[in-house]
Design a protein around this motif. Structure first.
Motif, short mmCIF file in Angstrom:
data_model
loop_
_atom_site.label_atom_id
_atom_site.label_comp_id
_atom_site.label_asym_id
_atom_site.label_seq_id
_atom_site.Cartn_x
_atom_site.Cartn_y
_atom_site.Cartn_z
N LEU A 8 14.87 -8.64 4.68
CA LEU A 8 14.64 -7.20 4.66
C LEU A 8 14.70 -6.67 3.24
O LEU A 8 15.64 -6.95 2.48
N ALA A 9 13.69 -5.86 2.87
CA ALA A 9 13.70 -5.15 1.59
C ALA A 9 14.13 -3.71 1.79
O ALA A 9 15.01 -3.20 1.10
N TYR A 10 13.51 -3.04 2.76
CA TYR A 10 13.86 -1.65 3.10
C TYR A 10 13.13 -1.29 4.39
O TYR A 10 12.30 -2.06 4.88
N SER A 11 13.45 -0.14 4.92
CA SER A 11 12.80 0.32 6.15
C SER A 11 11.78 1.41 5.82
O SER A 11 11.95 2.17 4.87
N ASN A 12 10.72 1.44 6.61
CA ASN A 12 9.74 2.52 6.56
C ASN A 12 9.84 3.35 7.82
O ASN A 12 10.11 2.83 8.91
N LEU A 13 9.62 4.64 7.68
CA LEU A 13 9.67 5.56 8.81
C LEU A 13 8.33 6.25 8.97
O LEU A 13 7.76 6.75 7.98
N ALA A 31 8.98 -5.37 -7.49
CA ALA A 31 9.61 -4.20 -8.14
C ALA A 31 8.65 -3.02 -8.11
O ALA A 31 7.99 -2.71 -9.11
N LEU A 32 8.55 -2.39 -6.95
CA LEU A 32 7.66 -1.24 -6.78
C LEU A 32 8.40 0.06 -7.12
O LEU A 32 9.60 0.16 -6.89
N PHE A 91 1.52 -1.81 -6.09
CA PHE A 91 1.18 -2.98 -5.29
C PHE A 91 1.41 -4.21 -6.17
O PHE A 91 1.17 -4.16 -7.37
N PRO A 92 1.87 -5.31 -5.58
CA PRO A 92 2.25 -6.46 -6.41
C PRO A 92 1.11 -7.08 -7.22
O PRO A 92 1.36 -7.69 -8.26
N VAL A 93 -0.12 -6.94 -6.74
CA VAL A 93 -1.27 -7.54 -7.42
C VAL A 93 -2.45 -6.57 -7.37
O VAL A 93 -2.43 -5.57 -6.65
N GLN A 94 -3.49 -6.88 -8.13
CA GLN A 94 -4.67 -6.02 -8.14
C GLN A 94 -5.41 -6.12 -6.81
O GLN A 94 -5.52 -7.20 -6.22
N ARG A 95 -5.96 -4.98 -6.36
CA ARG A 95 -6.67 -4.96 -5.07
C ARG A 95 -7.92 -4.08 -5.19
O ARG A 95 -8.14 -3.17 -4.38
N THR A 96 -8.75 -4.38 -6.16
CA THR A 96 -9.88 -3.52 -6.51
C THR A 96 -10.86 -3.33 -5.36
O THR A 96 -11.25 -2.19 -5.05
N ASP A 97 -11.28 -4.42 -4.73
CA ASP A 97 -12.31 -4.30 -3.68
C ASP A 97 -11.82 -3.44 -2.52
O ASP A 97 -12.54 -2.59 -2.01
N PHE A 98 -10.57 -3.67 -2.11
CA PHE A 98 -10.02 -2.86 -1.04
C PHE A 98 -9.90 -1.40 -1.48
O PHE A 98 -10.26 -0.49 -0.74
N LEU A 99 -9.39 -1.18 -2.68
CA LEU A 99 -9.16 0.18 -3.16
C LEU A 99 -10.45 0.98 -3.18
O LEU A 99 -10.48 2.14 -2.73
N LYS A 100 -11.53 0.40 -3.69
CA LYS A 100 -12.80 1.11 -3.76
C LYS A 100 -13.28 1.50 -2.37
O LYS A 100 -13.81 2.61 -2.18
#
Length: 283
Positions: A121-126, A268-269, A161-170
């Motif tokens: 576990l890192a943290y919870s989302n609500l 480390a976000l 985000f931990p890595v680049q996500r250009t195609d998704f982002l566009k």
């Protein structure tokens, strides 16, 4: 009699809609264009399990690069649950992400099972639910994201985000039935957000901003773009108390929660600037 082995293979592009439809049946309320957007993240990242040619299980195992992946859409058709088919697909998905730090957003009651597979576990989302719409005063600092150069958007997005996500982002910021807005400060992008139409109502995600005041202005501008007769949803990291306070200030209430987990150290976000998660399904 032993259960048969699943036939497991990557989904074809049009089959990603199967996972999205099953997610809707589970009450996860996907966006109208999620299938097309998610497929851009990794065209080979969706697996399907077939039994005598019948699709009975789905999972996404998005490999963003050689270091980071994300698991989602882990669904077995109800009549086939508890028969060992799901674990076959799970193992195939995890094998496809060998060498990666793997993340997921799991329902809280499944947290112990994911720990058995090495997730911590890192943290919870609500997930907060409220009412869309609302009148807002014109804000000259809030601009269509299409007016902002893509390289500036990518640069702002990258720390979240931990890595680049250009195609998704566009694809994400230009999807139909959505609005993407940025907020400027000193001629620099200081936050951005997207609101998209879902099977029920609208979801805001992501919602990133340099501080709580900017996040609130973006939140109100995004919410005002949606039909006031519909619900609106915002997924926030529980550890960002300012994000929780923002949702509750506008009468939103918790309807759902997940456990954000990783197989290695949590990236480390800048969670203090992350006011709305992009997606529980692919990170």
């Amino acid at each position: 009699m032993e259960n048969k082995l699943l036939t497991i293979r990557p989904m074809k592009t049009d089959e990603v809609e199967i996972a999205v439809e099953w997610a809707a049946q589970e009450g996860w309320n996907p966006g109208l264009n999620d299938a097309a957007c998610y497929a851009k993240a990794d065209p080979n990242g969706f697996l399907i399990g077939l039994l005598d040619e019948e699709p009975i299980a789905t999972i996404s195992a998005i490999r963003y690069d050689s270091t980071f992946g994300f698991i989602g859409f882990y669904i077995v058709k109800p009549e086939y649950r508890g028969k060992g088919y799901g674990i076959q697909l799970w193992n195939a998905a995890m094998k496809s992400l060998t060498g990666c730090n793997v993340g997921l957003d799991g329902v809280v009651e499944q947290q112990a099972n994911y720990q058995k597979s090495g997730f911590q576990l890192a943290y919870s989302n609500l997930r907060y639910e409220g009412v869309a719409g609302g009148d807002v005063q014109p804000d000259a600092a809030v601009v269509p994201l299409s007016d902002v150069p893509l390289d500036a958007i990518e640069a702002y997005d990258q720390p979240f985000f931990p890595v680049q996500r250009t195609d998704f982002l566009k694809t994400w910021i230009n999807q139909p039935h959505s609005h993407a807005l940025g907020i400027m400060e000193n001629d620099q992008l200081a936050g951005y957000g997207v609101i998209r139409q879902c099977r029920t109502g609208y979801k805001i995600g992501p919602l990133y901003a340099d501080n709580a005041q900017l996040a609130e202005r973006l939140f109100l501008a995004l919410k005002s773009r949606a039909d006031s007769s519909q619900p609106v949803f915002l997924d926030v990291p529980e550890v960002n108390r300012a994000a929780v306070a923002l949702a509750e200030k506008y009468g939103m209430t918790v309807s759902f929660g997940t456990a954000r987990m990783y197989t290695q150290n949590a990236p480390a976000l800048p969670l203090n600037r992350l006011f709305g998660v992009t997606s529980f399904e692919i990170g």
